[in-house]
Design a protein around this motif. Structure first.
Motif: not given
Lengths: 424, 232
Positions: A90-103, A125-133, A210-212, A226-228
């Motif tokens: 699915y190249p047209h979809i923008k995928w993003s890794q996520r982790i939801q957590f509690g603490g 979520l992805d904060i630090l990588s240069p191509n992050s959206q 937090v950065d992923i 946990s989620e994409i």
């Protein structure tokens, strides 16, 4: 004949100005309300998509069953490989890794003793990588209240309200106390880079971002998330498109007998958003439908009054040899012209006011205090292509229906009474 | 040349549980170029007869032939066609289209006949010349006097050069001077264009101009008189 009718329409203000004003106002309301509802519903929908649900979301079967608990022990593993395959399929979809957590977030004092503590909702979520959206997607830069966005590993963002509650500032250290993917207790130190105001009450109460990669380290989630979540190419949720992607993915990748097999959910499958999407789709049509009926009644009345005023004119035209059908048709043509002119004016006005609301928004922060659903604090209209033509449907149709109803009297009129009627 | 033939015409209207007879076995004939009037008190049947001749109503019994067409057998479309092509109407209250100019009011019957723009222009200007209103072509009815309005109505009725003009109390709303002016205009047109005029009236001024007086009483022809020395 057309010129004759046009001259009549233009010169007779009660045949032109009044109906045009009525149609314009109605069309303006329709266009404005449609843009308003689209914006209002769309904003809330997209906000939920960006923060949590995505337009589509992939997780394991077991995670999906317990999704409210955000069970990180049921996360997807071998994520890098999996993402590679996803991007290929699915190249047209923008995928993003996520982790939801509690603490629990612990803020120490100058001696390292606990100064304050509070439960936190964490979002990795992805904060630090240069191509992050993700920074743009969540509008993090504009939501910053104090400090800066994380630039290095180990830096986090914390909601402004939460930071005040914990009496911490950018530059201070806090400790996340939680459980790892394997169920063991973890404590991990972070430095606060900045504070945020999301404009969403539920997020502002107590959340950290937090950065992923930091989350993966902190929670022992090596090559696991946990989620994409995926976002459709034009940036707006389209239920039909999302469903077709979901069908394709689940038919090829899902295995209901394997609790760690990936499964895709659409935005509509999550958190009651399906009903919300349906509601938003039907609302605009419902309003348009109600408006057509209301406008038809108003214009029917206006048409009846106009027909009464034009009783003599119709009579003389019949006497001169115009057929009833021709008189009736000419009145309908007139109403089409009025409807189109009124719709053009109304659409312009409706777009103008919608544009103002789209640009400046309406602040409803006060009304959203204590809300437990994710809702934006500012309502913005959203002008879509549909707004350029939706007003023409009620504008022209109701005018024509009104005239058709009013014009039935022409057929009931007895020519034998014309001399008597035209005496007055 | 007979252009209207009325044979044993009876017209009845439903009234309560019974019927009211407005016209009883009328026999009349009109030839081309007549300047005739139906004279009688209210309820004598003048307007009913005018309605039927004008294809606005149909006979209950008998036959009315207008330009060879039987009014009783015409459908709504054919009746409209007859009115459009061959009949002109003049009403008591002018009934001009208020938002249109004098020119446009007179032009309207020609638009229904789908005449070309150049034809229309010539015919309208001719009609306005007949009634002496060429200088008012751009005026609108509210800017005109009652007499001028009725002259516009005459021009509108005459512009297509119909075979028959039916006028119902055309001077009822006019003063004596304007009444005479309008009647003289109509008389001139009758002579110049050989158009048949049929009036329904009880106005003495109109009656004095008539060449033929048909007196109606209770739906019947009481007298049918050819005037020897009419006013001109």
């Amino acid at each position: 004949m057309i010129k004759f009718l046009l001259n009549g329409v233009i010169r007779d203000k009660s045949r032109s100005r009044l109906p045009i004003i009525v149609v314009s106002v109605g069309v303006m309301l329709t266009v404005f309300l449609h843009a308003y509802i689209t914006g209002f519903m769309g904003d809330a929908l997209e906000m939920n998509a960006k923060f949590n649900y995505g337009h589509v979301k992939i997780m394991t079967n077991a995670y999906a069953e317990n999704i409210e608990l955000n069970p990180i022990d049921l996360a997807i593993i071998d994520v890098e490989d999996f993402l590679e395959k996803l991007n290929a399929r699915y190249p047209h979809i923008k995928w993003s890794q996520r982790i939801q957590f509690g603490g629990l977030v612990d803020a120490p004092d100058e001696y390292g003793e606990t100064k304050a503590q509070g439960p936190a909702f964490g979002l990795g979520l992805d904060i630090l990588s240069p191509n992050s959206q993700e920074i743009d997607r969540l509008n993090l830069a504009n939501s910053l209240v104090r400090g800066s966005l994380p630039a290095n590993s180990g830096e986090i963002l914390i909601s402004e309200l939460f930071s005040r509650k914990l009496q911490v500032n950018p530059g201070d250290d806090v400790t996340l106390i939680g459980s790892s993917m394997n169920g063991s207790m973890v404590m991990y130190n972070f430095t606060i880079a900045g504070t945020l105001s999301f404009g969403v009450d539920i997020m502002d109460k107590g959340s950290i971002i937090v950065d992923i990669e930091d989350v993966k380290i902190a929670l022992d989630m090596n090559d696991a998330v946990s989620e994409i979540i995926g976002f459709l190419p034009d940036g707006y949720y389209n239920h039909k498109n999302a469903l077709s992607i979901q069908d394709d993915f689940n038919s090829k990748c899902n295995n209901i007998n394997d609790e760690f097999a990936p499964v895709m959910l659409t935005l509509g499958d999550q958190g009651g958003m399906g009903a919300y999407i349906e509601l938003s789709q039907y609302w605009s049509w419902y309003i348009t439908f109600v408006f057509i009926i209301a406008m038809s009644l108003v214009l029917w009345n206006a048409g009846l009054l106009g027909a009464l005023r034009r009783y003599g004119e119709v009579g003389i035209r019949l006497a001169m040899g115009e057929t009833k059908g021709h008189v009736y048709t000419s009145m309908i043509v007139e109403s089409v012209i009025i409807g189109i002119i009124g719709s053009v004016f109304g659409t312009f006005l409706g777009l103008f006011f919608a544009f103002i609301l789209q640009e400046y928004g309406l602040n409803i922060e006060g009304m959203m205090e204590g809300a437990s659903v994710m809702f934006p604090n500012t309502i913005n209209a959203r002008i879509t292509t549909m707004d350029f033509y939706i007003g023409f449907i009620p504008g022209v149709i109701s005018t024509v229906i009104g005239t058709m109803l009013a014009g039935i009297g022409i057929y009931k009129r007895q020519t034998a009474r014309l001399f008597k009627e035209l005496e007055a | 040349m007979e252009i209207i033939q009325i044979k044993k015409l009876t017209k009845r209207f439903p009234m309560g549980k019974g019927e009211f007879t407005a016209l009883k076995e009328i026999d009349l004939t009109f030839t081309k170029g007549e300047f005739a009037g139906l004279i009688g008190p209210s309820g004598s049947g003048k307007t009913t007869l005018l309605n039927i001749v004008g294809s606005l109503d149909v006979p209950t019994e008998g036959e009315v032939l207008v330009l060879g067409k039987s009014i009783g057998n015409l459908n709504q479309k054919d009746a409209a066609q007859l009115r459009k092509e061959s009949l002109g109407f003049i009403f008591q209250s002018y009934n001009l289209l208020q938002v249109h100019t004098v020119y446009e009011n007179v032009e309207f019957p020609l638009l229904l006949l789908k005449k070309s723009a150049s034809e229309r222009r010539k015919m309208v200007m001719d009609a306005l010349e007949w009634v002496g209103l060429t200088d008012k072509e751009k005026s609108k009815p509210p800017q005109l006097s009652g007499g001028e309005c009725q002259r516009v109505a005459v021009a509108r009725a005459m512009v297509k050069k119909p075979s028959v003009v039916l006028a119902d109390e055309p001077t009822a709303n006019l003063d004596a001077k304007n009444s005479h002016n309008i009647l003289k205009t109509m008389l001139n047109l009758n002579r110049e264009l050989n158009t048949t005029f049929i009036f329904a009236t009880h106005d003495e001024k109109v009656i004095s101009y008539l060449r033929r007086k048909i007196f109606l009483l209770d739906g019947q022809v009481e007298k049918d008189v050819i005037v020897e020395n009419p006013k001109s």
